[in-house]
Design a protein around this motif. Structure first.
Motif: not given
Length: 727
Positions: A19-33
């Motif tokens: 809900g806090v104004e935040n226009n940039t985020i990072t998603i770290c997406w694990d693609t390992s086996f």
């Protein structure tokens, strides 16, 4: 029910935070086996709520396995379909490596979607205050996830924690908080042996090794394990340290040495009087008055292809080091520090050229020409028995070899000398047959690497537990797309992160690709598993050389050559390689090095037409390196129990798996070098063998060049060519 309530609260907090104004985020997406078991639907529900709460934002996506791929998406009016399509299209593959994420993250608000199956000990996610760690994979590492969230003051959403099986597993783990499972294999004379008794000292509970010599028992650091074999009358105590999870225990049996007496199996002799060769003819043991040891042709088995094998371990006080020729035999202790300590070899009454261990000696005497099949008997003489005929030449002991030619020929002369090696003719028309796997045939149909990789992923569904499948794929991609090759081979790291041989296999493969960052992680892991192992220290220096860190490499090599930081490491088995690397580095890069602390002998470089350094993934395996000369005569270097049982045990104990070979121009023409896989010591183990061969041409000269050769051997394709070259 309690865990489910906590998850609901966390999800509500997550939405409140959005809900806090935040226009940039990072998603770290694990693609390992290991993320194959992730619940994509649950993870997408979270993302849907995030973008519904804050519909306009920029997303930095970091897809990570052994490497990190960065993408940027603009979310408008809550439409994240492009991001969703990208995430859906990713098929999990490769190893889980978190190193490098921290440097890539560009935003304060971060969501880590991972199972926490870290391969590197003591590694944590780069979580910061307010970040979220989200896991839905069934086989997640709960302890790692909790630790990462706690250390970084982040929040953990562990959907898999509410599954019944995971709740039971957590409860069971609490019952033995300090115990860890120790697995291992017991070898007697390099053979995995069953029915060996294993117990923790101080405990009455006894377990026994299975038919493959394997055992498993819970223990804590500080415990000591007692291994006992009543049948073989041998025992050993092994302490458990903080780094021990797997043990290889080597025991000896059958021969007990008591001073000058060798106790062996009793055999009925065909002759009425026990006669031995004294160098002055056959005499009765009862008449000569001094100790003489002897064996005959019945004690020499057909599997022994080198005369040194026939002597090794058969006589008390007779010593041969790993890789040493019979002419380098010593008897009892060394008599002199700077003088010659090698014994004399006498064949059919004729003393052979004597090797010399004296300081500065360059003697190259050898006994490899002797064919064990043609040996009638071997006798060891010491003291007066050795010197009464051969004088000072026999001071260090004498080994008498009588061939069947001399024994049966009656000394009439003109008899063909069949003591020389026989039947070592190589057929130049013979072809090494390589059987291509279904995967290799399928991949070879593609020139587009993305399509080839898609085919690999499809076939992987039917070959997830097939080591050779990943090695075949690596072999296909390694010279076409190194990034894909690294991802493919790292699956064997992901699936076998607790097995040193697989860590070595992957490290050797990644060294071929030049992926030094990943190799460094693996090398550190190997060093942590066994801090006294030689190979990781040597590899560290090689990595520094490859990355042009010449001073660091020089310092590392000198430290290792001096026995490590404390001077306590036994480095003699790899001393030749250390010396050559040091000399060559100083010769090639002297103008950029501080050499004030370098000893004088290292300033004289070693030069040769070809230097071959072979490193392999598993010390507990048997194979040959075959050299075929321009005359089509072949010679085998054998890494087998039959050739040298002590060598393999030494490799496991000291933690190295490498050997040096060299060729000079005294025999010019076309040479061929092959490798022949004979199997693992544990015959139930089908693990393939990987070789990394560094081939140097004009080694030690300004025109020196280097070529890396990678190959793997298994039961399907046990023999392959390393290289063909012209000298």
């Amino acid at each position: 029910m309690k865990r489910l309530s906590i998850l609901v609260i966390l999800l509500a907090n997550l939405l409140d935070a959005q809900g806090v104004e935040n226009n940039t985020i990072t998603i770290c997406w694990d693609t390992s086996f290991s993320m194959l078991s992730r619940d994509m639907e649950k993870e997408f529900e979270i993302l849907e709520k995030i973008f519904k709460k804050n519909p306009d934002q920029t997303v930095q996506l970091l897809l990570f396995d052994i490497a990190i791929e960065e993408k940027v998406f603009q979310i408008n009016n809550g439409d994240w379909s492009e991001l969703k399509t990208t995430l859906t299209s990713v098929v999990p593959d490769g190893a889980t490596v978190y190193e490098g994420l921290a440097a890539k993250i560009a935003n304060k608000t971060v969501y880590f979607f991972t199972d926490g199956n870290a391969l590197v000990p003591d590694e944590v996610l780069p979580v910061k205050k307010g970040n979220y760690v989200i896991s839905s994979a069934l086989g997640r590492n709960e302890e790692f996830l909790k630790k990462s969230a706690l250390v970084g003051r982040g929040r953990l959403m562990d959907f898999a924690a509410i599954l019944p099986d995971n709740i039971k597993a957590t409860a069971a783990a609490k019952e033995l908080p300090n115990k860890k499972e120790i697995t291992g294999t017991v070898y007697i004379d390099n053979v995995p042996t069953n029915d060996i008794e294993i117990r923790i000292i101080g405990s009455n509970k006894i377990i026994k090794t299975d038919s493959s010599g394997k055992f498993s028992l819970p223990a804590v650091p500080g415990d000591s394990i007692l291994i006992t074999s009543r049948a073989n009358k041998t025992m050993k105590t092994v302490p458990i340290g903080y780094f021990n999870n797997s043990l290889d225990v080597f025991l000896k049996a059958n021969v007990t040495t008591l001073d000058e007496v060798v106790v062996t199996e009793q055999r009925v002799n065909a002759i009425s009087e026990d006669l031995v060769n004294t160098g002055n003819g056959l005499k009765s043991k009862e008449e000569i008055g001094y100790a003489v040891q002897s064996i005959d042709s019945e004690d020499i088995t057909p599997i022994q292809t080198d005369i040194r094998q026939s002597v090794q371990g058969r006589f008390s006080g007779v010593n041969l080091g790993p890789g040493e020729d019979l002419t380098q035999v010593t008897m009892r202790t060394n008599a002199t520090i700077l003088g010659n300590n090698y014994g004399l070899i006498v064949i059919d009454g004729v003393p052979m050229e004597q090797n010399d261990s004296s300081f500065g000696s360059s003697s190259n005497a050898a006994s490899s020409f002797v064919n064990p099949d043609n040996v009638a008997d071997i006798t060891v003489l010491k003291g007066y028995a050795a010197t009464n005929r051969y004088g000072s030449a026999g001071n260090n002991g004498v080994i008498l070899i009588t061939t069947k030619t001399a024994s049966y020929g009656g000394g009439t002369g003109g008899t063909k000398n069949t003591a020389l090696a026989q039947n070592n003719v190589y057929d130049p028309e013979a072809k090494i047959i390589i059987t291509k796997s279904a995967l290799t045939k399928a991949l070879e149909a593609y020139t587009d690497m993305d399509k080839a990789y898609g085919k690999y992923l499809t076939l992987r569904n039917f070959n997830e537990n097939n080591d050779s499948f990943y090695l075949d794929a690596f072999e296909f991609f390694k010279d076409k797309d190194r990034k894909l090759a690294a991802r493919v081979i790292s699956n064997l790291w992901e699936k076998n992160s607790d097995k040193e041989s697989y860590l070595s296999l992957v490290a050797l493969s990644l060294r071929y690709l030049g992926d030094y960052d990943a190799v460094q992680i693996l090398n550190n892991q190997l060093n942590t598993a066994k801090p006294t192992a030689l190979q990781p220290f040597f590899t560290e220096a090689k990595l520094q050389l490859e990355q042009k860190e010449y001073q660091a490499a020089l310092d590392r090599l000198i430290t290792l050559a001096n026995g490590g930081a404390y001077g306590t490491m036994e480095v003699s088995p790899i001393s030749k390689s250390l010396e050559r690397e040091l000399k060559n580095l100083i010769f090639q890069k002297r103008d950029v090095l501080d050499i004030t602390k370098v000893a004088e002998p290292y300033f004289k470089n070693t030069q040769m037409n070809m230097r071959l350094l072979v490193e392999w993934s598993n010390a507990k395996t048997e194979f040959n390196v075959q050299f075929v000369n321009p005359q089509n005569r072949y010679f085998n270097w054998e890494h087998t129990s039959a050739a040298n049982s002590g060598r393999i045990e030494e490799e496991v104990s000291l933690g190295y798996a490498m050997e040096e070979f060299e060729l000079y121009d005294d025999l010019k023409g076309n040479w061929k070098i092959n490798a022949d896989f004979l199997g693992n010591l544990d015959r139930d183990n089908s693990e393939p063998l990987v070789l990394l061969c560094s081939v140097y041409s004009n080694f030690g000269y300004p025109s020196q060049t280097k070529k890396l050769v990678w190959l793997y051997l298994d039961g399907q394709n046990p023999k392959k060519e390393i290289i063909a070259l012209k000298i």
